[in-house]
Write an enzyme that holds these catalytic residues in place. Structure first.
Site, short mmCIF file in Angstrom:
data_model
loop_
_atom_site.label_atom_id
_atom_site.label_comp_id
_atom_site.label_asym_id
_atom_site.label_seq_id
_atom_site.Cartn_x
_atom_site.Cartn_y
_atom_site.Cartn_z
N GLY A 276 0.86 -1.20 0.00
CA GLY A 276 0.00 0.00 0.00
C GLY A 276 0.88 1.24 0.00
N GLY A 277 1.91 1.19 -0.83
CA GLY A 277 2.99 2.21 -0.80
C GLY A 277 2.61 3.54 -1.43
CG ASP A 299 -1.42 1.73 -3.47
OD1 ASP A 299 -2.65 1.74 -3.71
OD2 ASP A 299 -0.93 2.32 -2.50
CG ASP A 328 -7.65 -5.57 -3.03
OD1 ASP A 328 -7.39 -5.60 -1.81
OD2 ASP A 328 -8.76 -5.25 -3.47
CG HIS A 348 -3.94 5.37 10.18
ND1 HIS A 348 -3.53 6.66 10.38
CD2 HIS A 348 -3.96 5.20 8.83
CE1 HIS A 348 -3.32 7.25 9.21
NE2 HIS A 348 -3.58 6.38 8.27
C1 LIG Z 1 -2.82 6.42 3.68
S1 LIG Z 1 -2.19 5.88 2.19
C2 LIG Z 1 -0.52 5.49 2.59
C3 LIG Z 1 0.36 5.43 1.39
C4 LIG Z 1 1.83 5.19 1.71
N1 LIG Z 1 2.06 3.96 2.43
C5 LIG Z 1 2.41 6.36 2.47
O1 LIG Z 1 2.94 6.18 3.55
O2 LIG Z 1 2.31 7.46 1.96
C6 LIG Z 1 -2.94 4.31 2.07
C7 LIG Z 1 -2.60 3.56 0.79
O3 LIG Z 1 -3.26 2.29 0.82
C8 LIG Z 1 -3.66 1.99 -0.50
N2 LIG Z 1 -4.72 0.98 -0.46
C9 LIG Z 1 -5.99 1.15 0.00
N3 LIG Z 1 -6.69 0.02 -0.15
C10 LIG Z 1 -5.83 -0.88 -0.69
C11 LIG Z 1 -5.96 -2.25 -1.05
N4 LIG Z 1 -7.13 -2.89 -0.88
N5 LIG Z 1 -4.89 -2.87 -1.57
C12 LIG Z 1 -3.71 -2.21 -1.74
N6 LIG Z 1 -3.52 -0.92 -1.41
C13 LIG Z 1 -4.58 -0.26 -0.89
C14 LIG Z 1 -4.13 3.32 -1.01
O4 LIG Z 1 -4.24 3.33 -2.42
C15 LIG Z 1 -3.08 4.27 -0.46
O5 LIG Z 1 -2.03 4.45 -1.35
#
Ligand SMILES: C[S@@+](CC[C@H](N)C(=O)[O-])C[C@H]1O[C@@H](n2cnc3c(N)ncnc32)[C@H](O)[C@@H]1O
Length: 464
Positions: A276-277, A299, A328, A348
């Protein structure tokens, strides 16, 4: 038993005086003047580094906590509570200022400031109304009213600078936030998406409906936020969010990521997965310092990450030391040989049930030595911190009569807690909360590192 309020006031004043002394010593030792509020913020000014010193960071927290506690003590309570009930106007005006590129217009206007008619001209906004918005902000130390209706940037407002000319920003609205440091993107996300959602908070508590969050009410969608943002018509919103995540780094020292887990301990060619980067900028910062590490950014959408890495670290891309996987995390983790799964600002977002699913998917693909690094704020309660025997986990408490969690000095924790609830039904966790949810997902917490220059901690866990 009640204590004499004046005694408390004196104790708070003493904390403020001692903290100012600490600042004076540190800035004098560094040979740097403390940057004044009236001048624009310059991130490259070496004086800004002084804030990273632990004693200075604590002095800043003390001053924030003590001044707000003093004000709450002496002021008419109804006035305090009514101000709080209208705090939303500050968000609203901040968004107007950022959307109208006021900071950039003022940067170009110089330190003597600009008349509001000139500030309003590019957007054709009503100057009289704009002056009122800017005055509310100036009253809260965001912008400066130099003379009647003449405004200038100050230290706080200039942190929103997108670093482009106002002409460029007006010429290409859909791309105005691209290539910026993300602070304005994050402020616009908070002051639009979260603000609108938060307006429904009480309604969703008074009339709860299964699966309905404040965000769903505000945006008229049943979809969870991340899936809603993937819709083609929400591209601007998605990009703004991605950039905003990059903007979170601006509240931290650039070196903060290196003051927790020792990334250099990864073996040559060791695989770090940024789960989820988003844009993958945290892994990018790590890989720039430790180029022996192989990175995989995962992501739902990895296009933003591809662009950022190609622009910022092409050597790693050319050497095939970075991969981008659309994935996902509610599905099985495809990489089986990871040395580190890093999750920054992921935990969170999800309630315990959903986060446990994510953790189990990672656990099922882990080697016995795979480390899970959760990078998050660890919530303190507004009462004294309980003792813990996890190495590195104990957090200090503020000296009495300050609130044990440093009150508004750590407001960011509780504001994020609200933001993730309104958007996703998630929440910030205490240390005990992390230990429990990680155990449910098959992981055991082995150590915690509280970083310097950031409010984020690194929670290290191994497969259980
Ligand atoms: C709050 S952001 C944090 C991004 C990054 N880790 C950072 O520190 O900036 C949450 C991330 O989770 C990703 N995300 C949400 N649901 C997801 C899923 N089901 N599978 C993979 N990534 C997901 C979002 O697209 C987003 O980029």
């Amino acid at each position: 038993m009640t204590t004499d309020g004046l005694k408390t006031l004196r104790a708070l004043a003493k904390i403020i005086n001692e903290s100012v002394d600490t600042l004076e010593t540190a800035y004098t030792k560094a040979g740097q003047p403390l940057p004044p509020l009236d001048a624009p913020f310059d991130p490259s000014n070496p004086a800004e580094k002084v804030r990273d010193e632990p004693a200075v960071a604590t002095a800043i927290l003390n001053i924030m906590a003590a001044t707000s506690q003093m004000a709450a003590t002496v002021r008419a309570p109804a006035a305090s509570v009514l101000d709080a009930s209208q705090a939303f106007h500050l968000s609203a005006c901040l968004r107007v200022a950022s959307e109208l590129n006021v900071v950039e217009i003022l940067r170009e206007g110089g330190s003597q400031g600009l008349n509001v008619k000139d500030i309003a001209a590019p957007s054709k906004a009503d100057p009289a109304l704009l002056a009122r918005f800017l005055r509310l902000l100036a009253t809260h130390n965001i912008f400066r009213e130099v003379s009647p209706n003449v405004f200038a940037n100050n230290r706080v407002s200039s942190a929103l600078d997108k670093g482009k000319t106002s002409e460029a920003l007006y010429a290409n609205r859909p791309e105005r936030l691209l290539g910026t440091n993300g602070v304005a993107a994050l402020a616009e996300f908070f002051s639009e998406d979260i603000f609108k959602s938060s307006a429904w908070l009480a309604d969703t508590i008074l009339e709860p409906k299964e699966g309905q969050l404040p965000y769903n009410k505000a945006f008229g969608t049943d979809l969870p936020l991340y899936y809603y943002m993937q819709k083609p018509e929400n591209l601007y919103r998605l990009q703004r969010f991605g950039l905003g995540m990059q903007g979170t780094a601006a509240t931290e020292s650039p070196d903060a990521i290196f003051t927790g887990f020792e990334w250099g301990s990864l073996p040559e060619g060791g695989v770090l997965i940024d789960v989820g980067g988003g844009n993958g900028f945290t892994a990018l910062t790590i890989a720039q310092k430790h180029p022996k590490i192989k990175v995989i950014v995962q992501d739902l959408d990895v296009e933003g990450a591809k662009t950022l890495w190609k622009d910022s670290f092409p050597a790693h891309v050319e050497k095939n030391l970075v991969e981008f996987q659309a994935y996902d995390f509610f599905n099985p983790q495809p990489v089986k040989d990871a040395d580190v799964f890093m999750l920054r600002y992921i935990a969170h977002n999800w309630n315990d049930g959903l986060f446990t699913k994510i953790l189990k998917n990672l656990r099922d693909s882990a080697k016995p030595t795979t480390k899970l690094i959760i990078i998050e704020k660890i919530l303190s309660l507004a009462s004294a911190a309980p003792a813990t025997d996890i190495p590195g986990a104990q957090k200090p408490s503020a000296p009495a009569p300050l609130l044990p969690n440093w009150g508004v000095g750590t407001a960011e924790f509780y504001l994020y807690d609200m933001a993730v609830h309104t958007m996703l039904g998630g929440g910030e966790r205490t240390l005990a909360g992390f230990v429990d949810v990680l155990a449910a997902g098959g992981w055991k917490v082995t150590s915690v590192h509280h970083t310097t220059g950031s409010q984020l901690s690194h929670i290290v866990a191994l497969p259980n």
